[in-house]
Design an enzyme around this catalytic site. Structure first.
Site, PDB file in Angstrom:
ATOM      1  N   PRO A   2       8.187   2.242  -2.630  1.00 40.61           N
ATOM      2  CG  PRO A   2       9.975   3.293  -3.664  1.00 40.61           C
ATOM      3  CD  PRO A   2       9.165   2.024  -3.696  1.00 40.61           C
ATOM      4  CD  GLU A   3       3.009   4.379   1.658  1.00 40.39           C
ATOM      5  OE1 GLU A   3       2.072   5.199   1.622  1.00 40.39           O
ATOM      6  OE2 GLU A   3       3.126   3.524   2.560  1.00 40.39           O
ATOM      7  CE  LYS A  52       2.197   3.444  -4.053  1.00 39.87           C
ATOM      8  NZ  LYS A  52       1.872   2.093  -3.571  1.00 39.87           N
ATOM      9  NE  ARG A 314       1.146  -4.517   0.817  1.00 40.35           N
ATOM     10  CZ  ARG A 314       1.503  -3.307   0.374  1.00 40.35           C
ATOM     11  NH1 ARG A 314       1.123  -2.886  -0.833  1.00 40.35           N
ATOM     12  NH2 ARG A 314       2.245  -2.511   1.131  1.00 40.35           N
TER      13      ARG A 314
END
Length: 324
Positions: A2-3, A52, A314
């Site tokens: 989750p961001e 986060k 990423r």
């Protein structure tokens, strides 16, 4: 993972349903028994997020949770569901989400938490909402922490971090993390200055710096790609090669996009969406972003094929025609 906007929305769920109530805290799987015993029987006094990281205050000690890749919260009981959660069947603001419907004023959802209902809500990378018939429900799976009040329960599974901190440790965590415009720990002006100072002194690529939680807290792969496209900045440019005005522009756009994400539960990164275009963006990720997950497709602005690469393991998305 989750961001930041999703963790802020989880914090708001705790504020709506748990803050101000005495909680029984346990560790059904047994891996957090010592920490749970320290929190058990205390009133939950605050719920905040920095990037986060979720911080639940218990009138002294604080429960610190980072969901990581596998973590999730399950809420059940008389849970208040805002319209965005209802429209998306409980799955809002996630990288892999299928999208929300367009019923209701989603822009105002975070300010209009609905009446409590007997519900089960999962909040994390995958979110679902369903009805429950008994309260409290039995723990399902490997529940690290259970927070139970007279009307609601929250079960935590699979977090990367789950620990109890004192005030000094919470302060140290906030200082170690980069600024977050939605966090209550500092003013927006100071947060902006701290981001500019940290990014401008580094020779690392700006695309890497935006994902560094010690530089700015809460940005993940989606927001990284979209912020840099909106600013027409090559993700490979070193932070030290950006002007202060460029860095301030990135920060102020992050303030804007994060607020939209918190309010709507969606990472809407294309401005000016109205009518059918807005409905399509709310319903389908492919219609809400400029470059994220659009590799090989023509840029919405210049027609150049959107590029894909890797940066620190990423995926990285950008437009070679617009981001020079």
């Amino acid at each position: 993972m989750p961001e930041g906007h999703s963790v802020h929305r989880i914090a708001r769920q705790f504020r709506a349903n748990f803050v101000g109530r005495v909680a029984r805290v346990s560790s059904p799987q047994g891996r957090f028994e010592v920490g749970a015993a320290e929190l058990d029987g205390r009133e939950l006094t605050s719920s905040e997020a920095i990037g986060k990281h979720l911080l639940l205050g218990f009138g002294g000690p604080t429960l610190h949770v980072h969901l990581g890749i596998y973590g999730a919260w399950d809420f059940a009981g008389a849970i208040s569901l805002d319209p965005t959660i209802l429209a998306a069947d409980g799955r809002m603001g996630q990288t892999g989400m299928r999208g929300a419907g367009t019923e209701g004023e989603l822009e105002d959802s975070i300010h209009s938490i609905g009446a409590p209902r007997l519900t089960r809500l999962r909040a994390g990378e995958q979110e679902t909402a369903s009805e429950v018939t008994a309260f409290p429900p039995d723990p399902i799976g490997q529940v690290r922490v259970r927070i139970l009040t007279e009307s609601a329960v929250a079960d935590l599974r699979g977090p990367t971090v789950c620990e109890v901190l004192d005030d000094a440790q919470v302060s140290a965590l906030a200082q170690r993390l980069g600024p977050d415009p939605e966090a209550p720990t500092e003013s927006r002006r100071h947060a902006e200055a701290r981001f500019v100072e940290r990014a401008s002194r580094s020779n690392q690529p700006i695309g890497q710096l935006l994902m560094d939680q010690s530089v700015v807290a809460g940005i993940g792969n989606v927001y990284r790609a979209e912020l840099l496209f909106r600013a027409a900045i090559d993700p490979h440019r070193p932070g030290s090669h950006l002007t202060d005005d460029e860095l301030r522009g990135l920060w102020r756009d992050w303030v804007k996009l994060l607020r939209i994400g918190v309010e709507t539960g969606q990472m809407l990164t294309i401005d000016g969406l109205r009518g059918a275009r807005r409905a399509a963006a709310l319903a389908n990720r492919a219609d809400r972003h400029w470059v994220y997950k659009r590799e090989g497709l023509p840029c919405r602005r210049c027609g150049t094929a959107v590029a894909i690469g890797t940066m620190q393991g990423r995926k990285l998305y950008w437009c070679p025609g617009c981001q020079l």
